[in-house]
Design a protein around this motif. Structure first.
Motif, PDB file in Angstrom:
ATOM      1  N   GLN A 172      78.091  -3.378 -84.469  1.00 22.69           N
ATOM      2  CA  GLN A 172      78.052  -2.845 -85.802  1.00 22.69           C
ATOM      3  C   GLN A 172      79.815  -3.384 -87.279  1.00 22.69           C
ATOM      4  O   GLN A 172      79.992  -3.602 -86.883  1.00 22.69           O
ATOM      5  N   ALA A 173      79.132  -2.526 -88.091  1.00 21.69           N
ATOM      6  CA  ALA A 173      80.173  -3.024 -88.865  1.00 21.69           C
ATOM      7  C   ALA A 173      81.611  -1.880 -88.780  1.00 21.69           C
ATOM      8  O   ALA A 173      81.266  -0.580 -87.285  1.00 21.69           O
ATOM      9  N   ASN A 174      82.565  -1.727 -89.174  1.00 21.21           N
ATOM     10  CA  ASN A 174      83.665  -1.111 -89.607  1.00 21.21           C
ATOM     11  C   ASN A 174      84.498  -0.988 -90.739  1.00 21.21           C
ATOM     12  O   ASN A 174      84.352  -1.737 -91.819  1.00 21.21           O
ATOM     13  N   ASP A 175      85.698  -0.314 -90.750  1.00 23.11           N
ATOM     14  CA  ASP A 175      86.416  -0.155 -92.156  1.00 23.11           C
ATOM     15  C   ASP A 175      87.039  -1.154 -91.857  1.00 23.11           C
ATOM     16  O   ASP A 175      86.945  -1.895 -94.108  1.00 23.11           O
ATOM     17  N   ARG A 176      87.395  -1.713 -91.673  1.00 25.66           N
ATOM     18  CA  ARG A 176      88.156  -3.513 -91.508  1.00 25.66           C
ATOM     19  C   ARG A 176      87.226  -5.153 -92.190  1.00 25.66           C
ATOM     20  O   ARG A 176      87.158  -5.665 -93.167  1.00 25.66           O
ATOM     21  N   VAL A 177      85.784  -4.618 -92.407  1.00 28.53           N
ATOM     22  CA  VAL A 177      85.621  -5.287 -92.560  1.00 28.53           C
ATOM     23  C   VAL A 177      84.907  -5.335 -94.415  1.00 28.53           C
ATOM     24  O   VAL A 177      83.832  -5.982 -94.634  1.00 28.53           O
ATOM     25  N   TYR A 178      85.101  -4.421 -94.684  1.00 27.55           N
ATOM     26  CA  TYR A 178      84.186  -4.140 -95.965  1.00 27.55           C
ATOM     27  C   TYR A 178      85.735  -3.611 -96.743  1.00 27.55           C
ATOM     28  O   TYR A 178      85.713  -3.376 -98.169  1.00 27.55           O
ATOM     29  N   ALA A 179      86.317  -3.589 -96.051  1.00 25.28           N
ATOM     30  CA  ALA A 179      87.916  -3.404 -96.910  1.00 25.28           C
ATOM     31  C   ALA A 179      88.365  -4.789 -97.827  1.00 25.28           C
ATOM     32  O   ALA A 179      88.523  -5.725 -97.974  1.00 25.28           O
ATOM     33  N   GLY A 180      87.984  -4.153 -99.219  1.00 31.04           N
ATOM     34  CA  GLY A 180      88.494  -5.372-100.177  1.00 31.04           C
ATOM     35  C   GLY A 180      86.893  -6.601-100.828  1.00 31.04           C
ATOM     36  O   GLY A 180      87.542  -7.048-100.879  1.00 31.04           O
ATOM     37  N   SER A 181      85.824  -5.997 -99.981  1.00 30.22           N
ATOM     38  CA  SER A 181      85.403  -6.894 -99.847  1.00 30.22           C
ATOM     39  C   SER A 181      84.853  -6.711-101.156  1.00 30.22           C
ATOM     40  O   SER A 181      84.794  -5.343-102.119  1.00 30.22           O
ATOM     41  N   ASP A 182      83.286  -7.124-101.832  1.00 33.54           N
ATOM     42  CA  ASP A 182      81.998  -6.475-103.243  1.00 33.54           C
ATOM     43  C   ASP A 182      81.486  -5.097-102.784  1.00 33.54           C
ATOM     44  O   ASP A 182      80.640  -5.210-103.745  1.00 33.54           O
TER      45      ASP A 182
END
Length: 357
Positions: A172-182
């Motif tokens: 699954q995803a987590n906070d880290r992968v979304y941080a700073g993304s588009d």
């Protein structure tokens, strides 16, 4: 003309009868059935003139809301929408012999396929999730929506995103992968549909209930679609909803031209071997997000689907992205609402029904 079409034509012809009697005796608040019409169906109009904007299927039940002075036009309520129809295309519903309703297992209407070594079926009292642990995003999330559950003290800003403790972190995803993304964390089961309690709102903020969605879509047309669905539920309809992600080729011109130009054609060739777009952490980015809606109001069933491109610019009006449930099922490779009796399912899933807002 094949046998089915001939029988359909014969029934419509028998139901048409003397339309003058219908116009003179029908009153507001009465339920009628739409009959006859053209090869495309019963013409729907914006007002009591020749301002046609669509068609309804013969056999559709409608409630008389108003009629013009001459009584030759009726304003009718169809699902959550209203339209004017010529009285000659209506027949009092009492003129139709009722049939025994088919047995429907309402508890199973949201069942959908989640088979495969890379899929995990997760369910609780809020919704069911089919998670793709290889691509680390949900394939679909299924839930029931009723209007009397859409108000309450729950607030989104008091919730924080959490990983799903039923899965390993690698699935699954987590906070880290979304941080700073588009990308936004695009809810599939929307938090606003669970404000009945704060715990329910909190329960929607898990990464197995979200897909990477461009902000222009998540805060634009997709958000307006979700709002229109809530209005539909508050009008009295019970809604069974399956919403999720698609990974199919998208016309590159859809990225460049102002939507919906080039964005309305979808490729039904099936799931690719690998997503064409991934974000940090190998999280798959859907090419499209979809919402399939099965509704029942006053004993009448309808179904519609919306398939919206996940593009980094505004998508225009959500109404432009209506498709039949059959088209969506072809793209998904999954049969939705399969526990409905075949005579109901086949009739409603082949139409791309209007949803108004």
């Amino acid at each position: 003309m094949n046998k089915c079409n001939f029988l359909y034509f014969l029934v419509a012809l028998l139901l048409c009868g003397n339309h003058q009697a219908t116009a003179q005796t029908t009153t507001t608040g009465e339920t009628v059935v739409l009959v006859g019409g053209t090869a495309r169906g019963v013409p729907l109009h914006r007002d009591a003139r020749q301002s046609r904007f669509g068609y309804a299927d013969p056999g559709t039940f409608a409630e008389i809301v108003d009629k013009n002075e001459d009584g030759n036009w009726f304003l009718v309520k169809l699902d959550s929408a209203q339209a004017w129809v010529l009285s000659r295309y209506t027949k009092p519903s009492a003129a139709i012999q009722p049939t025994s309703p088919p047995s429907i297992d309402y508890s199973r209407l949201l069942e959908a396929d989640c088979s495969g070594s890379n899929k995990r079926l997760l369910s609780n009292s809020l919704f069911a999730i089919c998670q793709d642990v290889e691509w680390r995003v949900p394939v679909w999330v299924a839930y029931l929506m009723r209007g009397d559950e859409l108000d309450g003290p729950g607030e989104r800003h008091r919730s924080s995103w959490e990983t799903d403790n039923r899965l390993t972190l690698s699935g699954q995803a987590n906070d880290r992968v979304y941080a700073g993304s588009d990308f936004h964390k695009g809810h599939l089961a929307p938090a606003q549909a669970y404000v009945r309690t704060q715990a329910a709102v909190d329960g929607t903020h898990i990464y197995t209930n979200a897909v990477p969605q461009f902000g222009s879509i998540n805060s634009g047309a997709w958000s307006k679609l979700e709002a229109a669905v809530r209005v539909m539920a508050k009008s009295g309809a019970d809604l069974w909803i399956v919403t999720g992600s698609l990974f199919v080729p998208i016309d590159p011109r859809c990225q460049k031209n102002r939507p919906p130009l080039r964005c309305l054609t979808v490729d039904t060739s099936g799931r690719p071997d690998s997503p064409s777009n991934k974000m940090r952490g190998k999280i798959a980015v859907p090419s499209h997000t979809f919402k399939a809606i099965l509704s029942q109001s006053d004993g009448q069933w309808s179904a519609r689907a919306f398939i919206m491109p996940n593009i980094p610019r505004g998508a225009g009006q959500f109404r432009n992205y209506r498709f039949s449930v059959d088209t969506l099922e072809e793209m998904l490779g999954i049969d939705l609402f399969s526990t409905l009796p075949d005579d109901i399912e086949n009739k409603i899933e082949e139409r791309a029904t209007q949803l108004t807002r």
